[in-house]
Motif scaffolding. Structure first.
Motif, PDB file in Angstrom:
ATOM      1  N   ARG A   2       0.822  -1.193   0.000  1.00 50.47           N
ATOM      2  CA  ARG A   2       0.000   0.000   0.000  1.00 50.47           C
ATOM      3  C   ARG A   2       0.856   1.242   0.000  1.00 50.47           C
ATOM      4  O   ARG A   2       1.821   1.344   0.749  1.00 50.47           O
ATOM      5  CB  ARG A   2      -0.830   0.029   1.267  1.00 50.47           C
ATOM      6  CG  ARG A   2      -2.261  -0.271   1.028  1.00 50.47           C
ATOM      7  CD  ARG A   2      -2.944  -0.353   2.340  1.00 50.47           C
ATOM      8  NE  ARG A   2      -4.042   0.592   2.310  1.00 50.47           N
ATOM      9  CZ  ARG A   2      -4.923   0.695   3.255  1.00 50.47           C
ATOM     10  NH1 ARG A   2      -4.820  -0.026   4.337  1.00 50.47           N
ATOM     11  NH2 ARG A   2      -5.898   1.538   3.150  1.00 50.47           N
ATOM     12  N   THR A   3       0.483   2.205  -0.821  1.00 51.76           N
ATOM     13  CA  THR A   3       1.186   3.481  -0.802  1.00 51.76           C
ATOM     14  C   THR A   3       0.331   4.506  -0.087  1.00 51.76           C
ATOM     15  O   THR A   3      -0.893   4.484  -0.182  1.00 51.76           O
ATOM     16  CB  THR A   3       1.471   3.973  -2.231  1.00 51.76           C
ATOM     17  OG1 THR A   3       0.225   4.145  -2.902  1.00 51.76           O
ATOM     18  CG2 THR A   3       2.347   2.995  -2.974  1.00 51.76           C
ATOM     19  N   GLN A   4       0.971   5.362   0.610  1.00 52.88           N
ATOM     20  CA  GLN A   4       0.262   6.430   1.294  1.00 52.88           C
ATOM     21  C   GLN A   4       0.343   7.676   0.439  1.00 52.88           C
ATOM     22  O   GLN A   4       1.433   8.186   0.172  1.00 52.88           O
ATOM     23  CB  GLN A   4       0.880   6.696   2.658  1.00 52.88           C
ATOM     24  CG  GLN A   4       0.665   5.570   3.626  1.00 52.88           C
ATOM     25  CD  GLN A   4       1.246   5.900   4.990  1.00 52.88           C
ATOM     26  OE1 GLN A   4       2.065   6.787   5.121  1.00 52.88           O
ATOM     27  NE2 GLN A   4       0.795   5.160   5.995  1.00 52.88           N
ATOM     28  N   SER A   5      -0.793   8.136  -0.008  1.00 56.27           N
ATOM     29  CA  SER A   5      -0.814   9.351  -0.810  1.00 56.27           C
ATOM     30  C   SER A   5      -2.086  10.125  -0.523  1.00 56.27           C
ATOM     31  O   SER A   5      -3.114   9.545  -0.178  1.00 56.27           O
ATOM     32  CB  SER A   5      -0.741   9.014  -2.301  1.00 56.27           C
ATOM     33  OG  SER A   5      -1.878   8.292  -2.682  1.00 56.27           O
ATOM     34  N   THR A   6      -2.002  11.407  -0.675  1.00 57.70           N
ATOM     35  CA  THR A   6      -3.150  12.268  -0.471  1.00 57.70           C
ATOM     36  C   THR A   6      -3.840  12.471  -1.809  1.00 57.70           C
ATOM     37  O   THR A   6      -3.192  12.805  -2.794  1.00 57.70           O
ATOM     38  CB  THR A   6      -2.699  13.633   0.091  1.00 57.70           C
ATOM     39  OG1 THR A   6      -1.994  13.402   1.297  1.00 57.70           O
ATOM     40  CG2 THR A   6      -3.881  14.520   0.347  1.00 57.70           C
ATOM     41  N   ARG A   7      -5.124  12.273  -1.820  1.00 60.98           N
ATOM     42  CA  ARG A   7      -5.877  12.406  -3.048  1.00 60.98           C
ATOM     43  C   ARG A   7      -6.434  13.820  -3.142  1.00 60.98           C
ATOM     44  O   ARG A   7      -7.108  14.296  -2.237  1.00 60.98           O
ATOM     45  CB  ARG A   7      -7.025  11.395  -3.056  1.00 60.98           C
ATOM     46  CG  ARG A   7      -7.731  11.324  -4.371  1.00 60.98           C
ATOM     47  CD  ARG A   7      -8.889  10.353  -4.301  1.00 60.98           C
ATOM     48  NE  ARG A   7      -9.761  10.331  -5.421  1.00 60.98           N
ATOM     49  CZ  ARG A   7     -10.271  11.349  -6.085  1.00 60.98           C
ATOM     50  NH1 ARG A   7      -9.958  12.551  -5.742  1.00 60.98           N
ATOM     51  NH2 ARG A   7     -11.092  11.196  -7.098  1.00 60.98           N
TER      52      ARG A   7
END
Length: 158
Positions: A2-7
């Protein structure tokens, strides 16, 4: 993995709703902060600081707002004519009793929005304030929000 990114919300994906708030007997500052939050879109899960995710806000009965303490006589609104020595001042009570009482609430909301940006001007343009109880935005099917009953401090009697 899983990658942590802000949408970030895209302008094509955003749908702006319409709300109506009755300002009769409501404290100006509390209502203004609620309206500024809705105009910016900070109540939404997909809030994006650089996109206009806020709702259109219609305020009715703006002439019947309440000011706490001695603000009716002590709060002063300043403006300048542009000429030397041309500073003018009006007390909040006279503005509410004058020709355009909705300006008290408009100024309060304007001063709670981010300063001097095209996005802030666009968001503030979605605010419509009316002194009476009638508004011409029934075709947009606005949702009525009972702001006064959300907290006992929101309303002032007398």
């Amino acid at each position: 993995m899983r990658t942590q990114s802000t949408r970030s919300a895209k302008a094509s994906e955003i749908t702006n709703g319409w709300i109506v708030v009755d300002a009769e007997g409501v404290v100006v500052g509390r209502l203004a902060s609620f309206i500024a939050l809705r105009l910016r879109g900070k109540h939404r899960a997909d809030f994006t600081p650089h996109a206009d995710t806020g709702d259109h806000v219609v305020v009715i009965n703006a002439e019947k707002v309440a000011l706490t303490g001695k603000k009716m006589t002590d709060k002063i609104y300043y403006r300048h004519t542009g000429h030397p020595g041309g500073i003018k001042e009006r007390v909040a009570g006279k503005v509410l009793a004058g020709k355009h009482p909705e300006r008290v609430l408009e100024k309060a909301v304007e001063r709670m929005m981010p300063k001097e940006s095209p996005l802030a001007r666009k968001q503030l343009a979605k605010l419509r304030v009316y002194g009476g109880s009638e508004h011409p935005h029934a075709a947009q099917n606005p949702v009525t929000i009972d702001f006064k009953s959300k907290n006992r401090k929101n309303s002032r009697i007398g």
